[in-house]
Design a protein around this motif. Structure first.
Motif, PDB file in Angstrom:
ATOM      1  N   LEU A  15      11.157   7.120  12.194  1.00 33.56           N
ATOM      2  CA  LEU A  15      10.537   6.667  10.953  1.00 33.56           C
ATOM      3  C   LEU A  15       9.134   7.246  10.797  1.00 33.56           C
ATOM      4  CD1 LEU A  15      11.612   2.915  10.701  1.00 33.56           C
ATOM      5  CD2 LEU A  15      12.083   4.713   9.029  1.00 33.56           C
ATOM      6  N   SER A  16       8.391   7.316  11.890  1.00 36.97           N
ATOM      7  CA  SER A  16       7.046   7.900  11.827  1.00 36.97           C
ATOM      8  C   SER A  16       7.112   9.369  11.441  1.00 36.97           C
ATOM      9  CB  SER A  16       6.327   7.744  13.169  1.00 36.97           C
ATOM     10  OG  SER A  16       5.902   6.416  13.363  1.00 36.97           O
ATOM     11  N   GLN A  17       8.081  10.093  11.959  1.00 40.43           N
ATOM     12  CA  GLN A  17       8.188  11.509  11.633  1.00 40.43           C
ATOM     13  C   GLN A  17       8.372  11.705  10.134  1.00 40.43           C
ATOM     14  OE1 GLN A  17      10.459  14.221  14.050  1.00 40.43           O
ATOM     15  NE2 GLN A  17      10.313  12.905  15.861  1.00 40.43           N
ATOM     16  N   PHE A  18       9.148  10.833   9.505  1.00 39.20           N
ATOM     17  CA  PHE A  18       9.289  10.928   8.051  1.00 39.20           C
ATOM     18  C   PHE A  18       7.967  10.606   7.360  1.00 39.20           C
ATOM     19  CE2 PHE A  18       9.909   8.807   3.978  1.00 39.20           C
ATOM     20  CZ  PHE A  18      10.583   9.794   3.271  1.00 39.20           C
ATOM     21  N   MET A  19       7.343   9.491   7.726  1.00 38.17           N
ATOM     22  CA  MET A  19       6.119   9.066   7.041  1.00 38.17           C
ATOM     23  C   MET A  19       4.966  10.043   7.249  1.00 38.17           C
ATOM     24  SD  MET A  19       6.122   4.896   7.423  1.00 38.17           S
ATOM     25  CE  MET A  19       6.388   4.820   9.198  1.00 38.17           C
ATOM     26  N   LEU A  20       4.928  10.691   8.398  1.00 38.43           N
ATOM     27  CA  LEU A  20       3.846  11.634   8.685  1.00 38.43           C
ATOM     28  C   LEU A  20       3.884  12.859   7.781  1.00 38.43           C
ATOM     29  CD1 LEU A  20       3.912  11.392  12.560  1.00 38.43           C
ATOM     30  CD2 LEU A  20       1.953  10.809  11.119  1.00 38.43           C
ATOM     31  N   LEU A  21       5.070  13.188   7.272  1.00 38.74           N
ATOM     32  CA  LEU A  21       5.170  14.343   6.387  1.00 38.74           C
ATOM     33  C   LEU A  21       4.975  13.967   4.917  1.00 38.74           C
ATOM     34  CD1 LEU A  21       7.858  16.725   7.871  1.00 38.74           C
ATOM     35  CD2 LEU A  21       5.455  16.421   8.420  1.00 38.74           C
ATOM     36  N   ALA A  22       4.679  12.702   4.647  1.00 36.21           N
ATOM     37  CA  ALA A  22       4.355  12.275   3.286  1.00 36.21           C
ATOM     38  C   ALA A  22       2.881  12.567   3.015  1.00 36.21           C
ATOM     39  CB  ALA A  22       4.672  10.799   3.101  1.00 36.21           C
ATOM     40  N   THR A  23       2.555  13.837   2.975  1.00 39.08           N
ATOM     41  CA  THR A  23       1.177  14.288   2.797  1.00 39.08           C
ATOM     42  C   THR A  23       0.931  14.670   1.347  1.00 39.08           C
ATOM     43  OG1 THR A  23       1.090  15.138   5.056  1.00 39.08           O
ATOM     44  CG2 THR A  23      -0.559  15.972   3.516  1.00 39.08           C
ATOM     45  N   SER A  24      -0.109  14.098   0.759  1.00 39.55           N
ATOM     46  CA  SER A  24      -0.495  14.425  -0.606  1.00 39.55           C
ATOM     47  C   SER A  24      -1.825  15.166  -0.573  1.00 39.55           C
ATOM     48  CB  SER A  24      -0.625  13.144  -1.447  1.00 39.55           C
ATOM     49  OG  SER A  24      -0.994  13.464  -2.777  1.00 39.55           O
TER      50      SER A  24
ATOM     51  N   MET B 189       0.841  -1.190   0.000  1.00 37.57           N
ATOM     52  CA  MET B 189       0.000   0.000   0.000  1.00 37.57           C
ATOM     53  C   MET B 189       0.880   1.246   0.000  1.00 37.57           C
ATOM     54  SD  MET B 189      -3.153  -0.946   2.564  1.00 37.57           S
ATOM     55  CE  MET B 189      -4.365   0.006   1.624  1.00 37.57           C
ATOM     56  N   PRO B 190       0.393   2.356  -0.538  1.00 37.75           N
ATOM     57  CA  PRO B 190       1.204   3.580  -0.558  1.00 37.75           C
ATOM     58  C   PRO B 190       1.404   4.172   0.832  1.00 37.75           C
ATOM     59  CG  PRO B 190      -1.016   4.037  -1.348  1.00 37.75           C
ATOM     60  CD  PRO B 190      -0.910   2.546  -1.199  1.00 37.75           C
ATOM     61  N   ILE B 191       2.542   4.804   1.023  1.00 38.41           N
ATOM     62  CA  ILE B 191       2.778   5.589   2.237  1.00 38.41           C
ATOM     63  C   ILE B 191       2.386   7.018   1.897  1.00 38.41           C
ATOM     64  CG2 ILE B 191       4.532   6.467   3.823  1.00 38.41           C
ATOM     65  CD1 ILE B 191       5.978   3.815   3.506  1.00 38.41           C
ATOM     66  N   MET B 192       1.200   7.396   2.329  1.00 31.68           N
ATOM     67  CA  MET B 192       0.604   8.662   1.899  1.00 31.68           C
ATOM     68  C   MET B 192      -0.510   9.033   2.867  1.00 31.68           C
ATOM     69  SD  MET B 192      -1.185   9.285  -1.834  1.00 31.68           S
ATOM     70  CE  MET B 192      -2.243   7.821  -1.629  1.00 31.68           C
ATOM     71  N   ASN B 193      -0.447  10.222   3.408  1.00 33.08           N
ATOM     72  CA  ASN B 193      -1.477  10.710   4.327  1.00 33.08           C
ATOM     73  C   ASN B 193      -1.673   9.779   5.521  1.00 33.08           C
ATOM     74  OD1 ASN B 193      -1.804  12.848   2.558  1.00 33.08           O
ATOM     75  ND2 ASN B 193      -3.535  11.926   1.504  1.00 33.08           N
ATOM     76  N   MET B 194      -0.559   9.267   6.034  1.00 29.44           N
ATOM     77  CA  MET B 194      -0.594   8.325   7.154  1.00 29.44           C
ATOM     78  C   MET B 194      -1.099   8.962   8.447  1.00 29.44           C
ATOM     79  SD  MET B 194       0.495   5.285   6.117  1.00 29.44           S
ATOM     80  CE  MET B 194      -0.731   5.651   4.856  1.00 29.44           C
ATOM     81  N   ALA B 195      -1.016  10.264   8.553  1.00 26.66           N
ATOM     82  CA  ALA B 195      -1.428  10.934   9.792  1.00 26.66           C
ATOM     83  C   ALA B 195      -2.913  10.748  10.084  1.00 26.66           C
ATOM     84  CB  ALA B 195      -1.104  12.424   9.716  1.00 26.66           C
ATOM     85  N   TRP B 196      -3.691  10.366   9.079  1.00 27.45           N
ATOM     86  CA  TRP B 196      -5.142  10.226   9.261  1.00 27.45           C
ATOM     87  C   TRP B 196      -5.578   8.771   9.430  1.00 27.45           C
ATOM     88  CZ3 TRP B 196      -2.748  13.928   6.405  1.00 27.45           C
ATOM     89  CH2 TRP B 196      -3.055  15.253   6.731  1.00 27.45           C
ATOM     90  N   HIS B 197      -4.638   7.852   9.478  1.00 29.68           N
ATOM     91  CA  HIS B 197      -4.964   6.436   9.629  1.00 29.68           C
ATOM     92  C   HIS B 197      -4.744   5.983  11.063  1.00 29.68           C
ATOM     93  CE1 HIS B 197      -5.007   5.172   5.215  1.00 29.68           C
ATOM     94  NE2 HIS B 197      -4.692   6.460   5.182  1.00 29.68           N
ATOM     95  N   LYS B 198      -5.598   5.081  11.519  1.00 32.46           N
ATOM     96  CA  LYS B 198      -5.452   4.490  12.852  1.00 32.46           C
ATOM     97  C   LYS B 198      -4.936   3.060  12.785  1.00 32.46           C
ATOM     98  CE  LYS B 198      -9.141   7.232  15.015  1.00 32.46           C
ATOM     99  NZ  LYS B 198     -10.437   7.179  15.759  1.00 32.46           N
ATOM    100  N   GLU B 199      -5.134   2.402  11.641  1.00 36.00           N
ATOM    101  CA  GLU B 199      -4.673   1.038  11.429  1.00 36.00           C
ATOM    102  C   GLU B 199      -3.986   0.977  10.071  1.00 36.00           C
ATOM    103  OE1 GLU B 199      -8.497  -0.928  13.779  1.00 36.00           O
ATOM    104  OE2 GLU B 199      -8.511  -0.664  11.600  1.00 36.00           O
TER     105      GLU B 199
END
Length: 355
Positions: free
Chosen positions: A180-189, A107-117
């Motif tokens: 790692l989360s800090q990087f993924m959290l800024l992958a906002t599209s 799955m894409p790493i994108m807009n992870m800040a809005w996911h809970k699972e």
């Protein structure tokens, strides 16, 4: 030269992330996560892991670090490629260490800040824990987190980076995962044409075909792919026949027969770049994916009721003209600045390790 490289990264990010996804200001001050104005409140608790420039930069280096795998050949960025919206482009299922095959399409790493699972089955309930799955997977990285930390501790540069990010040169699993989360959290599209239309930005408007497609989308698709994330984050059976691996989907996690063959509803953002489609990558084009809903929905025991028509047939009725309009609308969800944002790219000077 190193200072010039950092300056270029920051200057490029000013343009690439402006308006909807600002990460830095014009004075080149890193500001971290910014909620796009047309997005809801994020689900991630930033109070437990505040994003800093140093934490993000450490996370970016770790994301592209092949030492996370057993033989130092596979990084997170190997299967989550930025130009493909952080998916594994060109493969139906993941190709990991020693070219071993997984059973699912990453799955894409994108807009992870809005996911809970996370993942197709929701097997990880917190973003900070998600990387452990890939590290320990025999077909992905085939390593263990304790071994990864040992390898990082042996590198003086990492001790310095952890010190800058967290105030201590101690390399722990908590700090490793938070970085790692800090990087993924800024992958906002959030800078597609759709977003600009919704924000009444730059005079953006839909064409006639895009508008017609949007109206059809709202009628036929939005109950699962709800705006603005274009997923309602639920798990559904969309009538795809089980493949040879007989992946049980959400039921693998819940052990509930009612969840058999249900998978997480994926986002429709950046579809043109995230092929192939579905949990097992069986469809190679968006057009073919839409034809599944038109013609190929199977009547499985846990099929979502939305695909059951009053006349006893299954799927989503759609004419060729309607399909064409819907494809035009889905193109408006593309965000080229996300795919080219140098702030998310592999940092300069990264090593390639062969043993």
């Amino acid at each position: 030269m190193k200072k010039i490289g950092v300056m270029l990264i920051l200057c490029a990010a000013i343009w690439a992330c402006k308006k909807g996804t600002d990460l830095i200001e014009d004075n080149e001050v890193f500001v971290g996560f910014v909620q796009p104005s047309n997005f809801p409140e994020p689900a991630y608790d930033f109070t437990r892991n505040p994003i800093t420039k140093e934490g993000f930069e450490l996370g970016r280096k770790l994301f592209y670090e092949p030492r996370l795998s057993r033989n130092n050949s596979i990084a997170c960025g190997s299967c989550h490629i930025q130009s493909a919206a952080f998916t594994h482009h060109g493969h139906d299922v993941s190709h990991g260490i020693d070219d071993r095959l997984g059973t699912r399409n990453p799955m894409p790493i994108m807009n992870m800040a809005w996911h809970k699972e996370f993942f197709w089955d929701g097997g990880a309930y917190h973003l900070d824990l998600a990387p452990i799955n890939a590290i320990h997977s025999e077909v992905e990285m085939d390593e263990t987190l304790p071994n990864v930390l040992i390898k990082l501790r042996a590198r003086p540069e990492y001790r310095a980076l952890f010190k800058k990010a967290f105030g201590t040169d101690e390399i722990t699993d908590e700090y490793f995962l938070k970085a790692l989360s800090q990087f993924m959290l800024l992958a906002t599209s959030a800078n597609s044409k759709y977003d600009k239309v919704m924000r009444a930005e730059d005079g953006a408007t839909f064409t006639t075909a895009e508008k017609n497609g949007y109206l059809l989308f709202q009628k036929q698709c939005a109950s699962c792919h709800s705006e603005p994330l274009f997923t309602d984050l639920s798990y559904r059976n969309n009538g795809i026949r089980p493949n040879r691996s007989d992946d049980h989907g959400r039921a693998t996690v819940t052990a509930n027969d009612k969840d058999m063959y249900k998978f997480k509803v994926p986002s429709l953002r950046n579809l043109s770049y995230t092929a192939p489609y579905t949990h097992d990558g069986r469809y190679l084009s968006v057009s073919r994916m839409l034809d599944h809903y038109r013609f190929d929905v199977s009547d499985l025991p846990t099929l979502d009721p939305i695909f059951k028509r009053a006349d006893g047939t299954f799927g989503i009725p759609m004419t060729d003209a309607e399909k064409s309009d819907l494809l035009a609308f889905l193109k408006t969800l593309e965000d080229p600045t996300f795919l080219s944002n140098s702030l998310l790219s592999e940092p300069f000077g990264s090593e390639f390790i062969v043993n």
